[in-house]
Write a protein that holds these residues in place. Structure first.
Motif, PDB file in Angstrom:
ATOM      1  N   ALA A 465      13.302   6.165  69.003  1.00 62.28           N
ATOM      2  CA  ALA A 465      14.632   6.721  69.247  1.00 62.28           C
ATOM      3  C   ALA A 465      15.470   5.785  70.114  1.00 62.28           C
ATOM      4  CB  ALA A 465      14.513   8.086  69.921  1.00 62.28           C
ATOM      5  N   ILE A 466      14.834   5.126  71.086  1.00 59.90           N
ATOM      6  CA  ILE A 466      15.544   4.153  71.917  1.00 59.90           C
ATOM      7  C   ILE A 466      16.101   3.030  71.045  1.00 59.90           C
ATOM      8  CG2 ILE A 466      15.237   2.383  73.693  1.00 59.90           C
ATOM      9  CD1 ILE A 466      13.234   4.292  75.038  1.00 59.90           C
ATOM     10  N   GLY A 467      15.306   2.577  70.074  1.00 60.03           N
ATOM     11  CA  GLY A 467      15.769   1.528  69.179  1.00 60.03           C
ATOM     12  C   GLY A 467      16.938   1.961  68.318  1.00 60.03           C
ATOM     13  N   VAL A 468      16.893   3.209  67.829  1.00 59.04           N
ATOM     14  CA  VAL A 468      17.991   3.708  67.000  1.00 59.04           C
ATOM     15  C   VAL A 468      19.271   3.816  67.828  1.00 59.04           C
ATOM     16  CG1 VAL A 468      18.830   5.679  65.666  1.00 59.04           C
ATOM     17  CG2 VAL A 468      16.466   4.899  65.393  1.00 59.04           C
ATOM     18  N   VAL A 469      19.145   4.334  69.045  1.00 61.45           N
ATOM     19  CA  VAL A 469      20.317   4.474  69.910  1.00 61.45           C
ATOM     20  C   VAL A 469      20.878   3.103  70.286  1.00 61.45           C
ATOM     21  CG1 VAL A 469      21.139   5.332  72.144  1.00 61.45           C
ATOM     22  CG2 VAL A 469      19.558   6.704  70.789  1.00 61.45           C
ATOM     23  N   SER A 470      20.002   2.084  70.371  1.00 61.31           N
ATOM     24  CA  SER A 470      20.473   0.744  70.743  1.00 61.31           C
ATOM     25  C   SER A 470      21.364   0.135  69.674  1.00 61.31           C
ATOM     26  CB  SER A 470      19.288  -0.183  71.014  1.00 61.31           C
ATOM     27  OG  SER A 470      18.628  -0.546  69.813  1.00 61.31           O
ATOM     28  N   ALA A 471      21.368   0.725  68.464  1.00 64.02           N
ATOM     29  CA  ALA A 471      22.290   0.265  67.431  1.00 64.02           C
ATOM     30  C   ALA A 471      23.723   0.672  67.742  1.00 64.02           C
ATOM     31  CB  ALA A 471      21.876   0.813  66.062  1.00 64.02           C
ATOM     32  N   ILE A 472      23.875   1.653  68.639  1.00 64.14           N
ATOM     33  CA  ILE A 472      25.205   2.151  68.992  1.00 64.14           C
ATOM     34  C   ILE A 472      25.572   1.776  70.417  1.00 64.14           C
ATOM     35  CG2 ILE A 472      26.642   4.230  69.157  1.00 64.14           C
ATOM     36  CD1 ILE A 472      24.688   5.568  67.207  1.00 64.14           C
ATOM     37  N   ILE A 473      24.609   1.932  71.319  1.00 66.50           N
ATOM     38  CA  ILE A 473      24.832   1.667  72.747  1.00 66.50           C
ATOM     39  C   ILE A 473      24.072   0.412  73.133  1.00 66.50           C
ATOM     40  CG2 ILE A 473      24.526   2.578  75.074  1.00 66.50           C
ATOM     41  CD1 ILE A 473      24.674   5.370  73.931  1.00 66.50           C
ATOM     42  N   ASP A 474      24.655  -0.373  73.993  1.00 70.25           N
ATOM     43  CA  ASP A 474      24.042  -1.624  74.427  1.00 70.25           C
ATOM     44  C   ASP A 474      22.624  -1.393  74.918  1.00 70.25           C
ATOM     45  OD1 ASP A 474      24.626  -4.034  77.028  1.00 70.25           O
ATOM     46  OD2 ASP A 474      23.915  -4.336  74.994  1.00 70.25           O
ATOM     47  N   ASN A 475      21.701  -2.276  74.496  1.00 75.15           N
ATOM     48  CA  ASN A 475      20.289  -2.047  74.805  1.00 75.15           C
ATOM     49  C   ASN A 475      19.931  -2.344  76.253  1.00 75.15           C
ATOM     50  OD1 ASN A 475      20.538  -4.809  74.679  1.00 75.15           O
ATOM     51  ND2 ASN A 475      18.991  -5.113  73.093  1.00 75.15           N
ATOM     52  N   VAL A 476      20.765  -3.084  76.975  1.00 74.29           N
ATOM     53  CA  VAL A 476      20.438  -3.399  78.369  1.00 74.29           C
ATOM     54  C   VAL A 476      20.375  -2.144  79.238  1.00 74.29           C
ATOM     55  CG1 VAL A 476      21.212  -4.612  80.440  1.00 74.29           C
ATOM     56  CG2 VAL A 476      21.260  -5.760  78.231  1.00 74.29           C
ATOM     57  N   PRO A 477      21.434  -1.304  79.297  1.00 76.24           N
ATOM     58  CA  PRO A 477      21.306  -0.085  80.101  1.00 76.24           C
ATOM     59  C   PRO A 477      20.255   0.873  79.566  1.00 76.24           C
ATOM     60  CG  PRO A 477      23.371  -0.084  78.869  1.00 76.24           C
ATOM     61  CD  PRO A 477      22.794  -1.452  78.751  1.00 76.24           C
ATOM     62  N   LEU A 478      20.026   0.875  78.245  1.00 77.85           N
ATOM     63  CA  LEU A 478      18.988   1.748  77.691  1.00 77.85           C
ATOM     64  C   LEU A 478      17.608   1.363  78.215  1.00 77.85           C
ATOM     65  CD1 LEU A 478      19.965   2.231  73.934  1.00 77.85           C
ATOM     66  CD2 LEU A 478      19.933   3.960  75.721  1.00 77.85           C
ATOM     67  N   ILE A 514      27.693  -3.704  65.383  1.00 77.57           N
ATOM     68  CA  ILE A 514      28.102  -3.626  66.782  1.00 77.57           C
ATOM     69  C   ILE A 514      26.924  -3.380  67.715  1.00 77.57           C
ATOM     70  CG2 ILE A 514      30.387  -2.771  66.186  1.00 77.57           C
ATOM     71  CD1 ILE A 514      29.409   0.044  67.007  1.00 77.57           C
ATOM     72  N   GLY A 515      25.709  -3.394  67.182  1.00 78.43           N
ATOM     73  CA  GLY A 515      24.555  -2.989  67.969  1.00 78.43           C
ATOM     74  C   GLY A 515      23.890  -4.084  68.774  1.00 78.43           C
ATOM     75  N   ALA A 517      24.429  -8.385  70.578  1.00 75.20           N
ATOM     76  CA  ALA A 517      25.285  -9.540  70.844  1.00 75.20           C
ATOM     77  C   ALA A 517      25.394 -10.415  69.602  1.00 75.20           C
ATOM     78  CB  ALA A 517      24.716 -10.338  72.013  1.00 75.20           C
ATOM     79  N   ALA A 518      24.271 -10.565  68.885  1.00 73.96           N
ATOM     80  CA  ALA A 518      24.283 -11.385  67.676  1.00 73.96           C
ATOM     81  C   ALA A 518      25.234 -10.801  66.637  1.00 73.96           C
ATOM     82  CB  ALA A 518      22.862 -11.476  67.108  1.00 73.96           C
ATOM     83  N   GLY A 519      25.202  -9.484  66.452  1.00 73.31           N
ATOM     84  CA  GLY A 519      26.058  -8.851  65.466  1.00 73.31           C
ATOM     85  C   GLY A 519      27.532  -8.959  65.813  1.00 73.31           C
ATOM     86  N   VAL A 520      27.850  -8.773  67.076  1.00 74.45           N
ATOM     87  CA  VAL A 520      29.242  -8.845  67.491  1.00 74.45           C
ATOM     88  C   VAL A 520      29.784 -10.260  67.327  1.00 74.45           C
ATOM     89  CG1 VAL A 520      30.814  -8.533  69.432  1.00 74.45           C
ATOM     90  CG2 VAL A 520      28.983  -6.902  69.059  1.00 74.45           C
ATOM     91  N   ASP A 529      33.803  -6.871  58.667  1.00 75.93           N
ATOM     92  CA  ASP A 529      34.146  -5.570  59.222  1.00 75.93           C
ATOM     93  C   ASP A 529      32.921  -4.669  59.275  1.00 75.93           C
ATOM     94  OD1 ASP A 529      34.060  -3.675  56.811  1.00 75.93           O
ATOM     95  OD2 ASP A 529      35.398  -5.238  56.075  1.00 75.93           O
ATOM     96  N   PHE A 530      33.049  -3.612  60.047  1.00 75.22           N
ATOM     97  CA  PHE A 530      31.940  -2.705  60.310  1.00 75.22           C
ATOM     98  C   PHE A 530      31.369  -2.133  59.013  1.00 75.22           C
ATOM     99  CE2 PHE A 530      30.341   1.593  61.016  1.00 75.22           C
ATOM    100  CZ  PHE A 530      29.479   1.432  62.087  1.00 75.22           C
TER     101      PHE A 530
END
Length: 575
Positions: A465-478, A514-515, A517-520, A529-530
């Protein structure tokens, strides 16, 4: 002070990114940050990745490599510093330039949102002043402030607030609330001192690593990697690009690897869907490659520095799942019409570019310094950032020696590189990590962990679940929050949970553009585009993510890892 607005000119050959280029990516230089970028060949601005350039300027931070690859070769000027009329005094700023850019491009469609955000922050501050209320409701006050601050980070583009500034304000505000709600101020100060010591290790590590990479980049050392890719067959190129990126990212960070490889693709493949698809492969490979070494991604570095994972065990247990998470998307993509239907071999000629003098030596020493960090930790027992600072010191003395007396090549030395690294990205890390540490000190993260344990007892599901959420929210704070929720008494070093967190947080960001640094970065470089990424790449990335988790669980249950001979690598055992 004098500015150099007249030296900026648009670069027509580079596309502008979507506004989401500034949302995530702690390593991205999201705005011009110091005087050095006035003499830089590019700078991130509000509405474009390639905002400005000068003819003979040094490059800026990690993103510079792509711009170097795109400029025509000019041996007589390539390694000269700009004339003094084009340079900016070390103490000047780019506020005037940024202000003019802002006035031209900004449309006041978000005034209400900004006013609302400012009002919320002011209200939270007013509550914080009320000592009696904060003392009685510390958890509520901290959760409220963290929520407002994190919303400001996520909607940075819409609110026109820089996320580094928001992160720093949030960190200070949270620790003020903690000092009010703690049993005594001395306890809060002790907690802050402990948190600052842990956070500083990561900050120093990143500072050294970013400077080393910038020095190698300034010498165009990465040409030694990109010049060896000569195939033009679509399917072969798909696999070669994927695995070159994979191994490059295991030593560099995923952002740098993406910039290097996408800039290469711009030379190898004509514009079109196939090149974009190869860029999507670069994103997947960069994130997968960074997951299996402690220096390949900032989240694995955080876990390694704090002792949740060790070097050798991480490589042994996560290498195969990381390979699977890349091989599955590559296999599936190999049978798609986008690859088989391209039918064209791209141009056989790469633009020739001149490497800086002694560039091969600098590349070898810089790469060796990065690889030596785990060895240094195993040999001395000192924290990893000491090994990184050792490598930086060696490279500093080396570049001073080989460029002694060459005034026209000052930008190839460490002082100039220090002015080009992403300082605001480091400050963003500082703000986020200090914010999370305040929640940990207050016991909020422990309460959240207890809630997850009660409702999701399966650690594989929590990590996934942490990995899935990291696709939306930056993984550093997670990952920082996860480290605060669970300590080494809950899960020991190199336990299944910590390894899965390292793998999932690293590879999960590939599922959305957007999940990570590489993607952005890819989004801005190739004007993707997204929804194109969602249609063309996300499904393959998810398949690789799920297959990687499945392979890790299977290996764990069957006690399979890399051959035991790997364990005999000198000095790495136990590091």
């Amino acid at each position: 002070m004098a500015t150099t607005i007249n030296t900026f000119r648009p670069i027509k050959s580079h596309p502008s990114p979507l506004p989401l280029i500034r949302h995530l990516s702690p390593f991205l230089c999201l705005e011009t940050k110091s005087s050095s970028l006035l003499s830089s060949s590019l700078s991130f601005q509000r509405n474009g990745l390639w905002a400005g350039a000068q003819p003979k300027a040094p490059t800026g931070s990690f993103i510079s490599f792509a711009n170097k690859q795109s400029e025509p070769n000019n041996p007589t000027t390539q390694f000269e510093d700009p004339p003094s009329s084009q340079q900016c005094d070390p103490l000047c700023s780019v506020d005037e330039t940024s202000s003019q850019e802002f006035e031209v491009t900004y449309q006041p469609k978000t005034d209400f949102l900004k006013a609302l955000a400012i009002f919320g922050a002011a209200a939270t501050g007013a509550l914080a002043i009320n000592h009696s209320w904060v003392a009685a409701n510390q958890d509520v006050a901290m959760a409220l402030l963290f929520g407002i601050g994190y919303a400001g980070i996520i909607f940075e583009e819409s609110l026109a607030f820089n996320k580094s500034g928001v992160g720093l304000l949030m960190a200070v505000g949270l620790w003020v609330i903690r000092s009010i709600g703690a049993p005594s101020t001395d306890i809060a100060v002790t907690e802050l001192s402990h948190a600052s010591g842990e956070v500083s290790e990561i900050v120093f590590f990143l500072l050294g690593a970013m400077t080393i990479v910038e020095i190698v980049d300034a010498h165009q050392g990465f040409k030694l990697v990109t010049d060896n890719i000569t195939t033009r067959k679509p399917r072969t190129l798909l696999w070669v690009v994927g695995f070159v990126t994979f191994f490059l990212s295991s030593v560099l960070d995923n952002l740098t690897s993406t910039i290097v490889m996408v800039s290469l693709l711009r030379k190898l493949v004509p514009p079109g869907d196939f090149r974009k698809l190869l860029g999507g492969v670069v994103v997947i490979a960069a994130n997968s490659g960074g997951a299996w070494t402690p220096i390949g991604d900032v989240t694995t570095t955080m876990l390694w520095i704090h002792g949740q994972i060790s070097t050798l065990q991480t490589i042994k247990d996560l290498f195969i799942p990381s390979v699977v998470s890349l091989a599955v998307p590559l296999t599936l993509l190999s049978f798609t019409s986008d690859v088989n239907g391209s039918g064209k071999n791209s141009s056989n000629v790469l633009a020739s570019e001149q490497m800086a003098p002694r560039g091969q030596l600098v590349f070898s020493v810089g790469l060796g310094a990065l690889i030596f960090v785990p060895v240094f930790k195993a040999l001395t027992g000192l924290p990893p950032y000491m090994g990184m600072l050792l490598g930086l010191g060696v490279l500093w003395i080396l570049t001073d020696a080989i460029h002694y007396g060459e005034s026209e090549r000052q930008r190839l030395k460490v002082p100039q590189a220090l002015s080009r690294i992403d300082t605001q990205g480091i400050l963003f890390f500082l703000g986020i990590l200090l914010s999370v540490s305040s929640l940990e000190a207050a016991g909020i993260l422990r309460e959240l962990a207890n809630y997850l344990d009660a409702h999701i007892p399966n650690i594989e599901l929590i990590a996934s679940a942490i990995g899935v959420v990291s696709a939306i929210i930056d993984n550093v704070p997670l990952v920082a929050a996860t480290m605060g929720m669970y300590d080494l008494t809950s899960f020991t070093q190199d336990s299944e949970f910590w390894q899965l967190v390292a793998f999932c947080a690293g590879t999960g960001g590939s599922m959305l553009v957007i999940g990570s640094a590489a993607g952005v970065a890819f989004m801005g470089l190739e004007k993707v585009d997204f929804f194109w990424y969602l249609r063309k790449v996300s499904g393959f990335a998810f398949a690789g993510y799920a297959a990687g988790i499945a392979s890790y669980i299977a290996m764990h249950n069957l006690h399979v890892s890399l051959p035991a001979t790997v364990a005999q690598i000198p000095f790495l055992s136990g590091s």
